[in-house]
Design an enzyme around this catalytic site. Structure first.
Site, PDB file in Angstrom:
ATOM      1  N   HIS A 138       0.884  -1.169   0.000  1.00  0.00           N
ATOM      2  CA  HIS A 138       0.000   0.000   0.000  1.00  0.00           C
ATOM      3  C   HIS A 138       0.923   1.220   0.000  1.00  0.00           C
ATOM      4  CE1 HIS A 138      -2.295  -3.009   2.391  1.00  0.00           C
ATOM      5  NE2 HIS A 138      -3.382  -2.465   1.875  1.00  0.00           N
ATOM      6  N   ASP A 168       2.469   1.966   3.274  1.00  0.00           N
ATOM      7  CA  ASP A 168       3.419   0.972   3.812  1.00  0.00           C
ATOM      8  C   ASP A 168       4.847   1.422   3.507  1.00  0.00           C
ATOM      9  OD1 ASP A 168       1.171  -0.586   4.282  1.00  0.00           O
ATOM     10  OD2 ASP A 168       1.459  -1.811   2.476  1.00  0.00           O
ATOM     11  N   GLU A 181     -10.675  -7.076  -4.405  1.00  0.00           N
ATOM     12  CA  GLU A 181     -10.481  -8.106  -3.377  1.00  0.00           C
ATOM     13  C   GLU A 181     -11.731  -8.189  -2.510  1.00  0.00           C
ATOM     14  OE1 GLU A 181      -6.684  -7.899  -1.341  1.00  0.00           O
ATOM     15  OE2 GLU A 181      -7.590  -8.794   0.450  1.00  0.00           O
ATOM     16  N   GLU A 223      -8.998 -13.870  -1.176  1.00  0.00           N
ATOM     17  CA  GLU A 223      -8.226 -14.138   0.050  1.00  0.00           C
ATOM     18  C   GLU A 223      -8.911 -15.226   0.862  1.00  0.00           C
ATOM     19  OE1 GLU A 223      -6.491 -10.832   2.082  1.00  0.00           O
ATOM     20  OE2 GLU A 223      -6.976 -11.684   4.054  1.00  0.00           O
ATOM     21  N   HIS A 257     -10.975 -14.238   3.911  1.00  0.00           N
ATOM     22  CA  HIS A 257     -12.171 -13.479   3.541  1.00  0.00           C
ATOM     23  C   HIS A 257     -13.278 -14.439   3.099  1.00  0.00           C
ATOM     24  CE1 HIS A 257      -9.590  -9.655   2.516  1.00  0.00           C
ATOM     25  NE2 HIS A 257      -9.358 -10.137   3.723  1.00  0.00           N
ATOM     26  N   ASP A 295      -4.648 -13.891  -2.147  1.00  0.00           N
ATOM     27  CA  ASP A 295      -3.973 -13.553  -0.897  1.00  0.00           C
ATOM     28  C   ASP A 295      -4.019 -14.796  -0.024  1.00  0.00           C
ATOM     29  OD1 ASP A 295      -3.404 -11.011  -1.703  1.00  0.00           O
ATOM     30  OD2 ASP A 295      -4.638  -9.998  -0.188  1.00  0.00           O
ATOM     31  N   ASP A 321     -10.572 -11.842  10.825  1.00  0.00           N
ATOM     32  CA  ASP A 321      -9.516 -12.019   9.833  1.00  0.00           C
ATOM     33  C   ASP A 321      -8.187 -12.175  10.575  1.00  0.00           C
ATOM     34  OD1 ASP A 321      -8.583 -12.078   7.246  1.00  0.00           O
ATOM     35  OD2 ASP A 321      -8.727  -9.918   6.895  1.00  0.00           O
ATOM     36  N   ASP A 330      -5.565 -13.773   9.664  1.00  0.00           N
ATOM     37  CA  ASP A 330      -4.427 -13.681   8.740  1.00  0.00           C
ATOM     38  C   ASP A 330      -3.229 -14.516   9.171  1.00  0.00           C
ATOM     39  OD1 ASP A 330      -5.789 -11.968   7.045  1.00  0.00           O
ATOM     40  OD2 ASP A 330      -4.846 -10.142   7.799  1.00  0.00           O
ATOM     41  N   ASP A 389      -0.648 -12.570   2.391  1.00  0.00           N
ATOM     42  CA  ASP A 389      -1.299 -11.530   3.191  1.00  0.00           C
ATOM     43  C   ASP A 389      -1.534 -12.133   4.576  1.00  0.00           C
ATOM     44  OD1 ASP A 389      -2.561  -9.322   4.098  1.00  0.00           O
ATOM     45  OD2 ASP A 389      -4.142  -9.283   2.573  1.00  0.00           O
TER      46      ASP A 389
HETATM   47  C1  XLS Z   1      -7.573  -6.800   4.522  1.00  0.00           C
HETATM   48  C2  XLS Z   1      -7.091  -6.999   3.177  1.00  0.00           C
HETATM   49  C3  XLS Z   1      -5.937  -6.089   2.744  1.00  0.00           C
HETATM   50  C4  XLS Z   1      -5.800  -6.102   1.249  1.00  0.00           C
HETATM   51  C5  XLS Z   1      -5.007  -4.962   0.684  1.00  0.00           C
HETATM   52  O1  XLS Z   1      -8.313  -7.601   5.071  1.00  0.00           O
HETATM   53  O2  XLS Z   1      -6.749  -8.335   3.016  1.00  0.00           O
HETATM   54  O3  XLS Z   1      -4.768  -6.464   3.373  1.00  0.00           O
HETATM   55  O4  XLS Z   1      -5.218  -7.282   0.802  1.00  0.00           O
HETATM   56  O5  XLS Z   1      -5.571  -3.735   0.978  1.00  0.00           O
HETATM   57 NI    NI Z   2      -5.741  -9.163   1.360  1.00  0.00          NI
HETATM   58 NI    NI Z   3      -7.566  -9.702   4.691  1.00  0.00          NI
END
Ligand code: XLS
Ligand code: NI
Ligand code: NI
Length: 442
Positions: free
Chosen positions: A107, A110, A238, A274, A277, A302, A313, A315, A345
């Site tokens: 991003h 980042d 996404e 993702e 998600h 992702d 989430d 992750d 991700d």
């Molecule tokens: C958040 C998203 C984010 C996207 C990019 O849940 O996964 O990280 O991948 O903005």
């Molecule tokens: Ni993501």
């Molecule tokens: Ni995410």
């Protein structure tokens, strides 16, 4: 690819991660991922197209809603924002090259901290983009996709392109413009839109139709700008159903397919799916992949995983061989990603505080995908998996079933067929047989 360090080495004591094979007990080596090994006609590197997520790996500091940062980064000490950002970029390219990851994703914020001054932010990002060009040239690492973070700043609390205040929408435009410029300058292969705040908290104060029209208009505006600047890559949406909003407009793959069609965005946009998600939306990730494939929209993914016992989430890094093998079955049969790859991700846990933890996490994730690729290829080459599934539909391959598929039968024809043939035979779906087949190839 060669290991690239700046003036200072940040991950001291950790060298290039190499393939050592199944018998290795070195936790900092690949046991499955062999970049140049050919599987199903392509190298593992070409199939998997791994990317490092800048935000989780170099910004995410372990803070959570209940506690402060636990990850203290040696690249995060200088007082000048741009100098600090360059240190972070040195650390990131050192990590990415030691891991042999071919791509990264970021991003805008980042790369370098932003203030509330639009022009100054553009300057800062430009400086880091110039620095990034050098780093990419030295290392051979490429940019899989860029994006703008239009969800963290307080001005986006009511949304970015779906904000009821046009002034806030314009700020999202400013950020997306300069993130697109950065992506093009760094030869990014794709550009992502994740609409974290593009949704609502309550319908009582929300004109959903107007907000979705604005979202579509914004995407058209951004796409037209990027194309004019010569961007040839794909735009990815996404999907995510919620978090941070109660309801996110890009809910899941099927919702986004309908949205792209309704607003005439097919052709330029595909999906970045993702795992966590999908599970938040109440789907398996396999379901999301298949929806995208069936609509010709599988762009990128992702990679991560959620937690079975909670509903957000988390992750986490992927580690389930059977599940990832099922993803790879779908991805391989689809012929791979359209321009995208596998972006981790994913973040290490709050209490994973050793520099080596980031390496273990990526080693594990890359190995599980490499192993899953081999398993899926074996299943497709050696087993009757495809035939078993196809055989379920063989009543449509000839005769009346074929005529139905070709639109030749009326409702009366169906009735007459049923009346003359009596009851259909019971045919097994063979689910357990197929589940065991996956395990047999692991
Ligand atoms: C958040 C998203 C984010 C996207 C990019 O849940 O996964 O990280 O991948 O903005
Ligand atoms: Ni993501
Ligand atoms: Ni995410």
């Amino acid at each position: 690819m060669s290991v690239v360090t700046g003036e200072k080495e940040f991950f001291t004591g950790i060298n290039q991660i190499k393939y050592e094979g199944r018998e290795s007990d070195n936790p900092l080596a690949f046991r499955w991922y062999e970049a140049d090994k050919v599987v199903a006609g392509k190298t593992m590197k070409e199939h998997l197209r791994f990317a490092c997520a800048y935000w989780h790996s170099f910004n995410g500091n372990g803070a959570d809603p209940f506690g402060a940062a636990t990850h203290v980064f040696p690249w995060d000490v200088k007082s000048d924002a741009v100098e600090r950002a360059k240190d972070k970029m040195d650390a990131s390219f050192e990590f990415i090259t030691k891991m042999d990851l071919p791509y990264y994703c970021f991003h805008d914020i980042d790369l370098v901290d932003y203030t509330n001054d639009v022009s100054d932010n553009e300057k800062r990002l430009h400086t880091l983009v110039e620095y990034g060009k050098q780093k990419q040239a030295e290392s051979g690492v490429k940019l899989l996709w860029g994006t703008a973070n239009v969800f963290s700043h307080s001005r986006y609390m009511n949304g970015a392109s779906t904000n009821p205040d046009f002034h806030a929408l314009a700020h999202a435009g400013a950020q997306v413009k300069s993130a697109i410029d950065a992506t093009i300058a760094l030869k990014g292969e794709n550009y992502v839109f994740w609409g974290g705040r593009e949704g609502y908290m309550s319908l009582l104060n929300t004109d959903m139709k107007r907000e979705q029209d604005h979202l579509a208009k914004f995407l058209h505006t951004a796409k037209d700008y990027a194309r004019k600047q010569g961007f040839k890559g794909t735009f990815f949406i996404e999907p995510k159903p919620c978090e941070p909003t109660k309801h996110q407009y890009d809910y899941d793959a099927a919702t986004v397919c309908g949205f792209l069609q309704k607003y005439d965005l097919l052709g330029d946009f595909k999906l970045n799916l993702e795992v966590n998600h999908a599970t938040l939306a109440g789907h398996t990730f396999q379901h999301e992949l298949q929806v995208a494939v069936d609509n010709g929209l599988l762009g990128s993914m992702d990679a991560n995983r959620g937690d079975m016992q909670n509903g957000w989430d988390t992750d986490q890094f992927p580690n389930d061989v059977m599940e990832v093998a099922e993803y790879m079955l779908i991805i391989l049969q689809a012929g791979g990603f359209a321009g995208g790859g596998i972006n981790f991700d994913a973040k290490i846990r709050r209490n994973s505080t050793d520099p080596s933890d980031l390496f273990y996490a990526h080693v594990g994730g890359m190995d599980v995908f490499a192993r899953a690729l081999i398993i899926a290829d074996n299943i497709l080459q050696k087993s009757d998996y495809k035939k078993t599934r196809a055989d379920r539909y063989n009543s449509f391959d000839s005769g009346a079933g074929r005529e139905f598929e070709n639109g030749k039968l009326s409702l009366k024809d169906l009735r007459d067929y049923a009346a003359s043939k009596g009851e259909p035979a019971r045919t097994s779906g063979k689910q357990e047989y197929l589940e065991n087949l996956i395990n047999r190839y692991i």
